[in-house]
Design a protein around this motif. Structure first.
Motif, PDB file in Angstrom:
ATOM      1  N   PHE A 162     -78.303  10.630 -15.817  1.00  0.00           N
ATOM      2  CA  PHE A 162     -79.017  10.147 -17.004  1.00  0.00           C
ATOM      3  C   PHE A 162     -78.424   8.837 -17.515  1.00  0.00           C
ATOM      4  CE2 PHE A 162     -79.772   9.877 -21.604  1.00  0.00           C
ATOM      5  CZ  PHE A 162     -81.147   9.816 -21.584  1.00  0.00           C
ATOM      6  N   SER A 203     -77.148   6.441 -15.885  1.00  0.00           N
ATOM      7  CA  SER A 203     -77.621   5.296 -15.097  1.00  0.00           C
ATOM      8  C   SER A 203     -79.070   4.954 -15.440  1.00  0.00           C
ATOM      9  CB  SER A 203     -77.461   5.571 -13.596  1.00  0.00           C
ATOM     10  OG  SER A 203     -78.380   6.552 -13.167  1.00  0.00           O
ATOM     11  N   VAL A 204     -79.852   5.960 -15.741  1.00  0.00           N
ATOM     12  CA  VAL A 204     -81.240   5.725 -16.163  1.00  0.00           C
ATOM     13  C   VAL A 204     -81.249   5.063 -17.545  1.00  0.00           C
ATOM     14  CG1 VAL A 204     -83.391   6.880 -16.853  1.00  0.00           C
ATOM     15  CG2 VAL A 204     -82.204   7.590 -14.768  1.00  0.00           C
ATOM     16  N   MET A 259     -78.918   3.126 -18.837  1.00  0.00           N
ATOM     17  CA  MET A 259     -78.496   1.726 -18.709  1.00  0.00           C
ATOM     18  C   MET A 259     -79.602   0.882 -18.076  1.00  0.00           C
ATOM     19  SD  MET A 259     -75.538   1.232 -20.059  1.00  0.00           S
ATOM     20  CE  MET A 259     -75.793   2.478 -21.326  1.00  0.00           C
ATOM     21  N   SER A 260     -80.296   1.460 -17.123  1.00  0.00           N
ATOM     22  CA  SER A 260     -81.382   0.726 -16.471  1.00  0.00           C
ATOM     23  C   SER A 260     -82.528   0.475 -17.462  1.00  0.00           C
ATOM     24  CB  SER A 260     -81.822   1.504 -15.221  1.00  0.00           C
ATOM     25  OG  SER A 260     -83.208   1.517 -15.066  1.00  0.00           O
ATOM     26  N   ASN A 261     -82.778   1.428 -18.347  1.00  0.00           N
ATOM     27  CA  ASN A 261     -83.776   1.209 -19.403  1.00  0.00           C
ATOM     28  C   ASN A 261     -83.246   0.250 -20.473  1.00  0.00           C
ATOM     29  OD1 ASN A 261     -86.408   3.115 -19.409  1.00  0.00           O
ATOM     30  ND2 ASN A 261     -84.753   4.090 -18.282  1.00  0.00           N
ATOM     31  N   ARG A 304     -83.678  -3.414 -19.588  1.00  0.00           N
ATOM     32  CA  ARG A 304     -85.082  -3.834 -19.721  1.00  0.00           C
ATOM     33  C   ARG A 304     -85.455  -3.965 -21.193  1.00  0.00           C
ATOM     34  NH1 ARG A 304     -87.863   0.729 -16.604  1.00  0.00           N
ATOM     35  NH2 ARG A 304     -85.803   1.605 -16.175  1.00  0.00           N
ATOM     36  N   THR A 323     -85.900  10.977 -23.940  1.00  0.00           N
ATOM     37  CA  THR A 323     -85.936  11.149 -22.479  1.00  0.00           C
ATOM     38  C   THR A 323     -87.355  11.034 -21.917  1.00  0.00           C
ATOM     39  OG1 THR A 323     -86.175  13.549 -22.612  1.00  0.00           O
ATOM     40  CG2 THR A 323     -83.931  12.688 -22.470  1.00  0.00           C
ATOM     41  N   ASN A 324     -88.337  11.313 -22.769  1.00  0.00           N
ATOM     42  CA  ASN A 324     -89.719  11.196 -22.296  1.00  0.00           C
ATOM     43  C   ASN A 324     -90.240   9.769 -22.341  1.00  0.00           C
ATOM     44  OD1 ASN A 324     -90.181  13.941 -21.730  1.00  0.00           O
ATOM     45  ND2 ASN A 324     -90.304  14.345 -23.940  1.00  0.00           N
ATOM     46  N   LEU A 383     -88.240   7.172 -21.359  1.00  0.00           N
ATOM     47  CA  LEU A 383     -87.508   6.406 -20.344  1.00  0.00           C
ATOM     48  C   LEU A 383     -88.112   6.680 -18.972  1.00  0.00           C
ATOM     49  CD1 LEU A 383     -83.851   7.103 -21.571  1.00  0.00           C
ATOM     50  CD2 LEU A 383     -85.434   5.317 -22.313  1.00  0.00           C
ATOM     51  N   ASP A 384     -87.817   5.823 -18.033  1.00  0.00           N
ATOM     52  CA  ASP A 384     -88.293   6.071 -16.666  1.00  0.00           C
ATOM     53  C   ASP A 384     -87.382   5.392 -15.639  1.00  0.00           C
ATOM     54  OD1 ASP A 384     -88.906   3.389 -16.718  1.00  0.00           O
ATOM     55  OD2 ASP A 384     -91.065   3.676 -16.571  1.00  0.00           O
TER      56      ASP A 384
END
Lengths: 331, 331
Positions: free
Chosen positions: B213, B215-216, B218-220, B223, B327-328, B330-331
């Protein structure tokens, strides 16, 4: 073939086990091939894979287990390959059953050593599978956290969006969220490249570089990855999506990553051979480095990090010197 | 004013001390203001800052130390501000000396609480300093690693490129590499936003989310940061450069980050107030969250992560519920 009711997983490792666990949440029966008859029997009896991801509780009543790859391939329409890339070829050589009309998803993060191809290309070129029937399951996702049912996000890619959506529906659940993509090349190449960057992170750590440098390395790595993939398959993609950047980060920052560990040992002074012996395995990034470097010889993307890892692993250059040179090429 | 021979640092904390250390490598004399006369005397006698970054050896013979801000501001042409943003205003209120014709570099990562402005804007609007005379020193850089002389990369930004280059020359050295930029708004806003994302990473960790999570997230976050900064100051920038992405990563992945620690305590169930009391300080991201949220109310960038942190810190919503909703998104 849009019937996603007959799905099988090929492989008995951690990632294969994690995918089986996810699929069992939404599907009554999952085919599962693994080499070891001992592991098959153990799972049936004890509800756990004896060798990998042993903490995950499995449901044998939902599993159609077999150590005969032909039996599983014959019975199922959608095949998710999750064997280590180094073993893919030898598994495929056992096949008598045809792969025609099968939908193949690759959950393998690496290059097939015998052909130097990513898995999708390997199936396309050697088995004549059309790209419409090839897909990719991409992270960022440590299998261990799936076992713990910690929230994870997967990207399901296929050029035939219907198929990506169909598998996505079968995989998402309580602790798995999914995103659909049509970039099978980008997701697979980036999954492969990130292992090389994890080796680089490990080497840097072993040499004594700190967190400041690690963040610069990762920031350069994602830009390098973008340039690299653009040459391989040009299309509109946001490299900061989880399947690319997230996957890089989950591996590059993981102290459990075998690739990072391998790099760390080399940074600390082990030879490549002794690091492999010590780890009792070959890190996937080792093969990936050679293939990625060769592919890029033709494509000509600027890839100082891949080049540096290649020089250390394959040209026996001193990691210390190579990385000192590398630091001047990053910004 | 292109004379970069008379440089002073304003502030006595870790980051100020690290910058003084870097500057001493290339410059015979550095002005240095800090509030505490005790610390001034201690450094002169013992060659170490008694309170912050105490491991760094300093060279008093190169330092023009004073606890009188007017003395230092009067004597020096280039002023590097490195006090915590929460104390900037009270320091500036002591000034009798004019800031006219001074070049001001901000090494502060945050919002000035009294005005809700980033430091460059604060100097521009309240002290009438032209943007040509305002610059930013951006990371990714933990001060502690500068003390250890571990290789670090800084970005020096100024709309007047000559000034960015001039300071860059004075700062780079054995263990510091520099990059020049003209994006003073983007570098300063991202340095501020990253603290909010570090709080988010801490909250997630405290709530039990794992590395997948993170990493997701940070990736979001990168952006989201791109969207946010684009609204604030639209220009061509690569958000994956070290000053933006690198700075986000070095903070978001640091277990020593005070912002991350603050978030972690809240994720574990502390109230905002008790977390602050326990830490005996206010994390900069706490103020940043409020300002960033308010600024974006007008700009309208899509910022689910900032919004979530705002709801937890300022609307007393349950972190668990807010993050489940997040969490819903993010992607």
């Amino acid at each position: 073939m849009d019937n996603f009711d007959k799905i099988a997983v090929i492989g008995g490792g951690s990632w294969a086990t994690a995918i089986v666990k996810m699929l069992c949440e939404n599907n009554s029966t999952i085919g599962w091939y693994m080499r070891s008859i001992y592991a098959v029997e153990h799972i049936k009896r004890n509800k756990h894979n004896p060798n990998y991801l042993s903490s995950a509780e499995l449901h044998p009543e939902q599993l159609d287990l077999s150590n005969d790859i032909n039996e599983i391939v014959g019975k199922y329409d959608v095949l998710i390959f999750a064997v280590p890339s180094a073993f893919l070829n030898s598994e495929l050589e056992k096949l008598n059953e045809s792969l025609e009309n099968k939908v193949i998803f690759s959950a393998i993060k690496g290059i097939v050593p015998e052909t130097g191809l990513i898995v999708g290309e390997h199936f396309h070129q050697l088995y004549n599978i059309s790209y419409e029937n090839i897909g990719v399951i991409a992270g960022p996702c440590h299998a261990e956290e799936v076992a713990m049912e910690r929230l994870s996000y997967l990207t399901i890619a296929c050029q035939d969006e219907k198929k990506a959506k169909a598998l996505s529906k079968k995989i998402k659940g309580r602790y798995i969220k999914t995103k659909v993509s049509d970039d099978i090349f980008g997701t697979e190449y980036s999954a492969m490249l990130k292992n090389i960057y994890a080796i680089a992170a490990g080497i840097a750590h072993g040499l004594g570089y700190g967190d400041n440098f690690q963040s610069v390395l990762m920031s350069n790595a994602i830009r390098e990855m973008k340039r690299y993939i653009k040459k391989v398959h040009r299309m509109k993609r946001n490299i900061n999506n989880s399947a690319y950047l997230g996957d890089l980060l989950v591996t590059g920052y993981s102290v459990f990553s075998r690739n990072r560990m391998f790099g760390n040992m080399i940074g600390k002074g082990y030879t490549v051979k002794s690091a492999m012996l010590e780890m009792n395995m070959v890190a996937e990034g080792y093969y990936a480095t050679k293939s990625a470097y060769k592919i890029n010889q033709e494509n000509g993307a600027k890839t100082p990090i891949i080049d540096a890892v290649y020089e250390v692993l394959y040209e026996k250059k001193e990691a210390k010197d190579v990385f000192e040179k590398l630091t001047n090429m990053l910004d």
